[in-house]
Design a protein around this motif. Structure first.
Motif, PDB file in Angstrom:
ATOM      1  N   ARG A 127      20.393  15.146 -15.375  1.00  0.00           N
ATOM      2  CA  ARG A 127      20.825  15.971 -16.500  1.00  0.00           C
ATOM      3  C   ARG A 127      20.116  15.567 -17.791  1.00  0.00           C
TER       4      ARG A 127
ATOM      5  N   LEU B 230      16.683  17.026 -17.855  1.00  0.00           N
ATOM      6  CA  LEU B 230      16.710  18.452 -18.175  1.00  0.00           C
ATOM      7  C   LEU B 230      17.017  18.669 -19.655  1.00  0.00           C
ATOM      8  N   GLN B 231      17.932  17.878 -20.201  1.00  0.00           N
ATOM      9  CA  GLN B 231      18.287  18.022 -21.615  1.00  0.00           C
ATOM     10  C   GLN B 231      17.088  17.719 -22.503  1.00  0.00           C
TER      11      GLN B 231
ATOM     12  N   ALA C 236      14.812  20.673 -22.539  1.00  0.00           N
ATOM     13  CA  ALA C 236      15.352  21.746 -23.374  1.00  0.00           C
ATOM     14  C   ALA C 236      15.187  21.418 -24.851  1.00  0.00           C
TER      15      ALA C 236
ATOM     16  N   ILE D 168      14.158  26.101 -17.397  1.00  0.00           N
ATOM     17  CA  ILE D 168      14.326  25.779 -18.814  1.00  0.00           C
ATOM     18  C   ILE D 168      13.073  26.123 -19.612  1.00  0.00           C
TER      19      ILE D 168
ATOM     20  N   SER E 114      19.812  27.649 -19.958  1.00  0.00           N
ATOM     21  CA  SER E 114      20.544  26.509 -20.509  1.00  0.00           C
ATOM     22  C   SER E 114      20.444  25.340 -19.539  1.00  0.00           C
ATOM     23  N   VAL E 115      20.751  24.158 -20.046  1.00  0.00           N
ATOM     24  CA  VAL E 115      20.755  22.973 -19.181  1.00  0.00           C
ATOM     25  C   VAL E 115      21.802  23.121 -18.087  1.00  0.00           C
TER      26      VAL E 115
END
Length: 268
Positions: free
Chosen positions: A211, A214-215, A218, A250, A256-257
């Protein structure tokens, strides 16, 4: 949520036809890219890349735009890579401008890469980057620089200001696009992007939770980056193909994440 890209992106008309065409092999029509860094074998057998063929098949299945690899790795996995983009890493014990670009052209690569170390009192490699940029220009080969302020282990030197200066120095030396560390928050990293006149991509750095990886992607896109270049966060993932697919959602899809994370189907 990141903004969804719209419309085709054209690289500057001032860029001659051949390098511009090769850049389109690395970046999508939206001018963004998800690139897997698979050049760690220069130090030996790296985690996640022991089976080079399986590693490349996984990222291709996930929808990768391009990979960064040594010439030997690229030769060995050309069948798995197919028509995806290829950047050849030219980091070497000796300056590579005299042989590396021609070797990459002969192999059919779409770009070359060099790591530099601005602020290192012993060796910055910025002079080598300038020479490589001139050679790459003669061959019509796009050049990606990866500036690491001082060195990989000097983490206190990796400030927003130093990363911004390093990215700018790389662009000033002739790099066509730059791979730089994501530092600070979205607002701070946007100053790094804005100060770099060449397209900038965020590198993944140390292994993160899925996560968090991925964040960061983004956040980088929100800050204005053109994409990401992830190594360990892709190749050491439980499912590299799904990690790539989530990053693609993304970077290219504006997801979105939370939405992208559903593609992983693994504990976050």
């Amino acid at each position: 949520m990141t903004s969804k890209p719209s419309g085709p992106y054209c690289f500057p008309e001032t860029l001659p036809a051949w390098p511009r065409r090769r850049m389109h092999h690395l970046f999508g029509p939206d001018g963004r890219a998800v690139i897997a860094a698979m050049d760690a074998g220069i130090k030996g057998v790296p985690p996640g890349l022991a089976d080079a063929h399986a590693a490349v098949r996984a990222v291709v299945d996930g929808g990768i735009d391009a990979i960064l690899a040594t010439i030997g790795f690229a030769r060995a996995t050309a069948g798995e890579l197919g028509g995806r983009g290829l950047i050849v890493a030219l980091d070497s014990e000796i300056p590579s401008a005299g042989y590396g670009v021609e070797q990459a052209v002969r192999f059919g690569a779409d770009g070359v890469e060099l790591k530099v170390f601005p602020g290192n009192p012993e060796v910055t490699k910025l002079g080598e980057l300038r020479e490589l940029a001139a050679t790459a220009d003669r061959w019509g080969m796009p050049l990606m620089a990866e500036p690491i302020p001082v060195g990989f282990k000097e983490l206190r030197a990796h400030t927003v200001e130093n990363v911004a200066n390093a990215a700018r120095l790389s662009a000033e030396a002739g790099a066509d696009f730059v791979k730089a560390q994501f530092v600070g928050d979205v607002e701070q990293f946007s100053t790094v992007v804005a100060a770099c006149p060449a397209p900038l991509l965020a590198l993944g750095g140390p292994r993160k939770t899925p996560r968090d990886a991925l964040q960061m992607a983004a956040d980088a896109i929100e800050a204005g980056a053109r994409g990401v270049v992830y190594g360990r966060n892709i190749v050491e993932a439980e499912r590299p193909d799904r990690m790539v697919a989530a990053l693609v959602e993304i970077v290219h899809g504006g997801s979105s994440v939370d939405a992208a994370a559903k593609l992983l189907n693994v504990p976050l």
